[in-house]
Every structure is written in structure tokens, then in C-alpha cells.
Design an enzyme around this catalytic site. Structure first.
Site, PDB file in Angstrom:
ATOM      1  N   LYS A 123      -2.708   5.838  -4.234  1.00 58.87           N
ATOM      2  CA  LYS A 123      -3.673   6.595  -4.016  1.00 58.87           C
ATOM      3  C   LYS A 123      -3.558   7.911  -4.450  1.00 58.87           C
ATOM      4  CE  LYS A 123      -3.622   4.839   0.790  1.00 58.87           C
ATOM      5  NZ  LYS A 123      -2.172   4.594   0.946  1.00 58.87           N
TER       6      LYS A 123
ATOM      7  N   ASP B  47       0.962  -1.283  -0.023  1.00 59.36           N
ATOM      8  CA  ASP B  47       0.130   0.027  -0.006  1.00 59.36           C
ATOM      9  C   ASP B  47       0.973   1.277  -0.054  1.00 59.36           C
ATOM     10  OD1 ASP B  47      -2.867   1.040   0.754  1.00 59.36           O
ATOM     11  OD2 ASP B  47      -1.176   2.455   1.914  1.00 59.36           O
TER      12      ASP B  47
ATOM     13  N   TYR C 100       3.218   9.809  -0.726  1.00 57.56           N
ATOM     14  CA  TYR C 100       4.213   9.330   0.385  1.00 57.56           C
ATOM     15  C   TYR C 100       5.741   9.401  -0.660  1.00 57.56           C
ATOM     16  CZ  TYR C 100       0.410   6.788   2.598  1.00 57.56           C
ATOM     17  OH  TYR C 100      -0.640   6.076   3.075  1.00 57.56           O
TER      18      TYR C 100
END
Ligand SMILES: NC(=O)c1ccc[n+]([C@@H]2O[C@H](COP(=O)([O-])OP(=O)(O)OC[C@H]3O[C@@H](n4cnc5c(N)ncnc54)[C@H](OP(=O)(O)O)[C@@H]3O)[C@@H](O)[C@H]2O)c1
Length: 279
Positions: free
Chosen positions: A79, A49, A54
Site C-alpha cells: 500500500k 498483505d 509497516y
């Protein structure tokens, strides 16, 4: 009940998603993320994930390639960041993430945070990418019941997953039962409350009884609630420890005792008030 890291839950579109994966929030791009992901894959994890924000999608992609594991055996989530919401921006941001990851399809794409007024347009782009076969499953993150109801009032495709903060201090009872009723899989982020639950006396007592660690008790509690979980660690011994949760079972009474630790308290932001990236 899952018996290994390879065990999956079936999302409402039939796609199989592993019950447990590795999270890489705050894991540095470069050697740190490459080594963490490789350690996880070497030790049987098949689900990773990450997120655009990030800043480590390239490292995740590099580790996947270097692991030698066939692409179709893995489940990769990323995401869409808040600043990229909106139809056209989403389509572009998706391509950027895919280039960084070095992948030609994605397993799960999530809207990272709802924000206020763009998630429906954003979802239309998600539906297009899904229908075009570029993503196997689409979902949301940090959506409350009211966000889900609003989104679903116009959506053609119901989200398959809602990834939210979930741990013994934030048991999300109402959201969990709403998602179960709707056939939306709930996925726990910060399952260990970023390390803030390790000294909780009840968890320590239960951990001692089973000769397990507090982290393992919490992750087992996630699974017994039917919640997908993605603990983060950069240390191989903890990556291994966190996955060693398939050989014991909490009693119903213990599950309920842990539920009662709820304080509705968060390690992260509240979805109704987060503005970062939306300004
Ligand atoms: N959708 C969202 O908005 C959102 C938000 C936050 C997180 N997430 C996702 O959820 C994943 C997990 O959440 P998180 O990273 O915030 O926190 P977490 O998994 O709850 O906790 C990670 C922290 O616990 C430590 N830890 C891990 N395993 C341990 C163990 N067995 N014993 C003791 N300490 C342990 C880690 O340290 P070491 O690394 O030093 O082991 C790290 O400091 C993220 O990585 C990310 O993928 C999503």
C-alpha cells in the site's frame, strides 16, 4: 464457497485474488516477519498483505524468495502511504516498495487511506502503473461510499478492491452492498478486531457448536459474506488455525445473528478523520 487457501475470487479485470491471506501489520521487520510469512507460505497461504508504512516489505520479499515458491503462484499486496500521495510521489514510492520487496511486478497496490484532496492525482499514477503492466490490480483502502463515488467520477479504471476495517462489530452494510453493486471486491482488515472479539458470548457459543475457535467462526463469516480476509498472526499454530475454515458452514440464521453484533465500532481510525501522514 472457497474450499482452500488457494481458492480465488475474480476481480472485475479478470485477475484472480485469493479469498484469504496473511496480514503483517505490526509484525517486526527482520526475523519476525520473515518467519511469519514463511510459516504461512509453508502452510498453503499464497497471499500476503503488507504496506510501506509497516516497515517490513524487505522481510516479506526475503521470505518470498526463501520459500522457493514460483512468483506467479503468489499474490502480493502493498500500500501507498499517505505522505506519498500525489502523482509524482506515488510513482517514486511504488519503485521504492518494489525494490524493498525485490519484485518486478505487484499483484495489488492500494491507496492506504483516502485523505481529502490528493487521491484523484494519486489514482492517475496508479492507472499509469497498471497500464504499464507493473501492477496486476489496483485498489483503495479505507474508502467510504462518498470517496468511491468521487474517485470513480473521474477514474478511467475502477478500483478492483476496497480494503476496509470489517468484523462483527463493524459490518459495513451500506459499503458492502455498494461495493457488490459496483463489482469492487471488499477485503476485511482487522477481521478479528485485533483480538477484541474473542470473548463475545454468541461467537463462543457458535464456535462450540462446530468445534471451532471464535477466530475461525469470524473468518468463516467473512467468506460467507463474500469478503476477502487477511488475519494476522506471528504464531504458526494460529496461522494454521485461521486457515482451517473450509470444512464447516454457518447457517443463514447464524450469519444474521453475527451481523446483529454490529456496533459500528472500530479498532482503528475513521477514514473521514484520519490525518496521520497527511499533515
Ligand atoms: N488497510 C489498513 O488500513 C489496515 C489497517 C489494519 C490492518 N490491515 C491489514 O489487515 C491485517 C489484519 O489486521 P490486524 O493485524 O490489525 O488484526 P487482526 O488480524 O484482526 O488480529 C490480529 C491479532 O489477533 C491475534 N490472533 C490472530 N489469530 C488468532 C487466533 N486464531 N486466536 C486468537 N488470537 C489470534 C494476533 O496475535 P498473534 O500475532 O500473537 O497470534 C493479533 O494480536 C493486518 O495485518 C494488515 O495486513 C490493514
Amino acid at each position: 464457497m472457497p474450499n482452500s487457501l488457494k481458492d480465488t475470487t475474480t476481480l472485475h479485470n479478470g485477475v484472480k485474488m485469493p479469498w484469504m491471506g496473511l496480514g503483517v501489520f505490526k509484525v517486526e521487520e527482520g526475523e519476525e516477519v520473515v518467519e511469519s510469512v514463511k510459516a504461512a507460505l509453508k502452510n498453503g497461504y499464497i497471499s500476503i498483505d503488507t504496506a510501506a508504512i509497516y516497515g517490513n516489505e524487505e522481510g516479506v520479499g526475503k521470505a518470498i524468495k526463501e520459500s522457493g515458491i514460483p512468483r506467479e503462484d503468489l499474490f502480493i499486496t502493498t500500500k501507498l502511504w499517505n505522505s506519498e500521495q500525489g502523482y509524482e510521489k506515488t510513482l517514486k514510492a511504488f519503485e521504492t516498495s518494489m525494490k524493498k520487496l525485490g519484485l518486478d511486478y505487484l499483484d495489488l497496490y492500494l491507496i492506504h487511506w483516502p485523505g481529502k484532496d490528493k487521491y484523484k492525482d494519486t489514482w492517475k499514477a496508479f492507472e499509469k502503473l497498471y497500464k504499464d503492466g507493473k501492477i496486476r490490480a489496483i485498489g483503495v483502502s479505507n474508502f467510504q461510499v462518498h470517496h468511491l463515488e468521487d474517485l470513480m467520477s473521474e477514474a478511467e479504471v475502477k478500483p478492483m478492491v476496497n480494503q476496509v476495517e470489517f468484523h462483527p462489530h463493524l459490518t459495513q452494510k451500506e459499503l458492502l452492498s455498494f461495493c457488490k453493486e459496483q463489482g469492487i471486491a471488499l477485503e476485511a482488515w482487522s477481521p478479528l478486531k485485533q483480538g477484541q472479539l474473542l470473548d463475545e458470548p454468541l461467537l463462543k457459543e457458535i464456535a462450540e457448536k462446530y468445534n471451532k475457535s471464535v477466530a475461525q467462526v469470524i473468518l468463516r463469516w467473512d467468506l460467507q459474506h463474500g469478503v476477502i480476509t487477511i488475519p494476522k498472526s506471528t504464531k504458526e499454530y494460529r496461522i494454521i488455525e485461521n486457515a482451517d475454515v473450509f470444512d464447516f458452514e454457518l447457517s443463514q440464521e447464524e450469519v444474521e445473528k453475527i451481523d446483529r453484533l454490529n456496533q459500528d465500532s472500530r479498532a482503528g481510525s475513521h477514514p473521514d478523520t484520519l490525518t496521520k501522514g497527511f499533515e
